[in-house]
Design a protein around this motif. Structure first.
Motif, PDB file in Angstrom:
ATOM      1  N   SER A  47       0.821  -1.213   0.000  1.00 24.94           N
ATOM      2  CA  SER A  47       0.000   0.000   0.000  1.00 24.94           C
ATOM      3  C   SER A  47       0.852   1.259   0.000  1.00 24.94           C
ATOM      4  CB  SER A  47      -0.903   0.014   1.237  1.00 24.94           C
ATOM      5  OG  SER A  47      -0.161   0.374   2.396  1.00 24.94           O
ATOM      6  N   ASP A  48       0.190   2.378  -0.260  1.00 26.63           N
ATOM      7  CA  ASP A  48       0.836   3.670  -0.061  1.00 26.63           C
ATOM      8  C   ASP A  48       0.623   4.063   1.403  1.00 26.63           C
ATOM      9  OD1 ASP A  48      -1.799   4.505   0.109  1.00 26.63           O
ATOM     10  OD2 ASP A  48      -1.736   5.781  -1.666  1.00 26.63           O
ATOM     11  N   PHE A  52      -3.772  -0.651   3.757  1.00 28.93           N
ATOM     12  CA  PHE A  52      -4.343  -1.750   2.976  1.00 28.93           C
ATOM     13  C   PHE A  52      -5.869  -1.740   2.916  1.00 28.93           C
ATOM     14  CE2 PHE A  52      -5.465  -3.422   6.938  1.00 28.93           C
ATOM     15  CZ  PHE A  52      -5.886  -4.759   6.897  1.00 28.93           C
ATOM     16  N   ALA A  54      -7.533   0.806   1.620  1.00 30.71           N
ATOM     17  CA  ALA A  54      -7.910   1.730   0.548  1.00 30.71           C
ATOM     18  C   ALA A  54      -8.692   0.983  -0.537  1.00 30.71           C
ATOM     19  CB  ALA A  54      -6.663   2.370  -0.052  1.00 30.71           C
ATOM     20  N   LEU A  57      -6.988   0.216  -3.972  1.00 30.59           N
ATOM     21  CA  LEU A  57      -5.921  -0.771  -3.835  1.00 30.59           C
ATOM     22  C   LEU A  57      -6.513  -2.176  -3.803  1.00 30.59           C
ATOM     23  CD1 LEU A  57      -2.945  -1.509  -3.339  1.00 30.59           C
ATOM     24  CD2 LEU A  57      -3.378  -1.178  -0.889  1.00 30.59           C
ATOM     25  N   ARG A  58      -7.599  -2.329  -3.069  1.00 27.06           N
ATOM     26  CA  ARG A  58      -8.238  -3.653  -3.018  1.00 27.06           C
ATOM     27  C   ARG A  58      -8.859  -4.012  -4.365  1.00 27.06           C
ATOM     28  NH1 ARG A  58     -10.749  -4.619   3.064  1.00 27.06           N
ATOM     29  NH2 ARG A  58      -8.738  -4.337   4.147  1.00 27.06           N
ATOM     30  N   VAL A  73      -2.298  -8.439   0.243  1.00 23.43           N
ATOM     31  CA  VAL A  73      -2.018  -7.034   0.548  1.00 23.43           C
ATOM     32  C   VAL A  73      -1.793  -6.946   2.056  1.00 23.43           C
ATOM     33  CG1 VAL A  73      -2.753  -4.647   0.239  1.00 23.43           C
ATOM     34  CG2 VAL A  73      -3.649  -6.419  -1.292  1.00 23.43           C
ATOM     35  N   ASP A  75      -0.816  -5.678   5.792  1.00 19.17           N
ATOM     36  CA  ASP A  75      -0.882  -4.414   6.514  1.00 19.17           C
ATOM     37  C   ASP A  75       0.516  -4.090   7.046  1.00 19.17           C
ATOM     38  OD1 ASP A  75      -1.549  -2.160   7.909  1.00 19.17           O
ATOM     39  OD2 ASP A  75      -2.504  -3.228   9.576  1.00 19.17           O
ATOM     40  N   VAL A 179      -3.815   4.514  -7.467  1.00 21.73           N
ATOM     41  CA  VAL A 179      -4.733   4.060  -6.411  1.00 21.73           C
ATOM     42  C   VAL A 179      -5.562   5.180  -5.796  1.00 21.73           C
ATOM     43  CG1 VAL A 179      -3.477   1.987  -5.719  1.00 21.73           C
ATOM     44  CG2 VAL A 179      -2.806   4.196  -4.768  1.00 21.73           C
TER      45      VAL A 179
END
Length: 208
Positions: A47-48, A52, A54, A57-58, A73, A75, A179
């Motif tokens: 993630s940014d 995780f 967001a 992103l998912r 993804v 955390d 994202v």
């Protein structure tokens, strides 16, 4: 120094979002997973600063999974995503607790291929140590890794004939565009989808 771009257009986090599921411990870390565990290969998405949960992103994870991969993804922020409203902990303070991840994995013989979208906190010296095929998808408008820096990355990678690489700079987009786009912005969605297609293509070429 972190740039305001790295935390612009914050998403509305959704812990229950996505077609996959959240597991409390994947290798000891809470994670969102999508796709079949018996898939041909696994992809780890990092993630940014917003973590995780967001939604986009998912959504990206689900699309990569639909291409035949088991996607995780993690955390990596350990429940500590950046919160812009927390004035006592601005990005310059928050970032000290959270370093780069993807490039470190690419330097350590830990993964078979890497893709970096609008990289942050990555240097030319990092590129010199990359040991796996790597794709870098940069933004034309990026204070963290501007096009001239991304081109330096490309020059270093070009000198390493044993390491496959793909470098592309997307016009008219800013840091975080893959994202943190708005669903009602057709141009932004198109650019994000193009980047995702490039990512999946890179995995298809390099994850046997």
């Amino acid at each position: 120094m972190a740039s305001p771009q790295c935390c612009a257009n914050p998403p509305t986090l959704n812990p229950a979002g996505g077609e996959g599921k959240v597991v409390d411990s994947f290798g000891g870390i809470k994670a969102y997973v999508s796709g079949a565990a018996e898939s041909k290969a696994a992809v780890v998405l990092v993630s940014d600063v917003f973590g995780f949960e967001a939604p986009n992103l998912r959504k990206m994870a689900d699309k990569v999974a639909s291409s035949g991969y088991f996607v995780v993804v993690p955390d990596f922020l350990h429940g500590d995503p950046f919160v812009r409203e927390n004035t006592e902990r601005p990005i310059e303070v928050w970032i000290k607790d959270h370093g780069a991840v993807v490039v470190e994995l690419a330097k350590a013989h830990e993964i078979h291929a890497a893709v970096m979208c609008h990289p942050s906190l990555v240097t030319v010296d990092d590129m010199k140590e990359v040991k796996c095929p790597i794709a870098i998808l940069g933004a034309e408008i990026d204070h963290m890794s501007p096009p001239e820096v991304v081109k330096q990355f490309e020059q270093v990678l070009s000198s390493k004939s044993e390491i496959g690489h793909f470098v592309k700079i997307f016009p008219g987009v800013e840091h975080g565009w893959t994202v943190r786009y708005k669903d009602d912005d057709a141009a932004a969605v198109k650019s994000a989808e193009e980047a995702l297609a490039d990512m999946i293509d890179w995995f298809n070429k390099n994850l046997k």
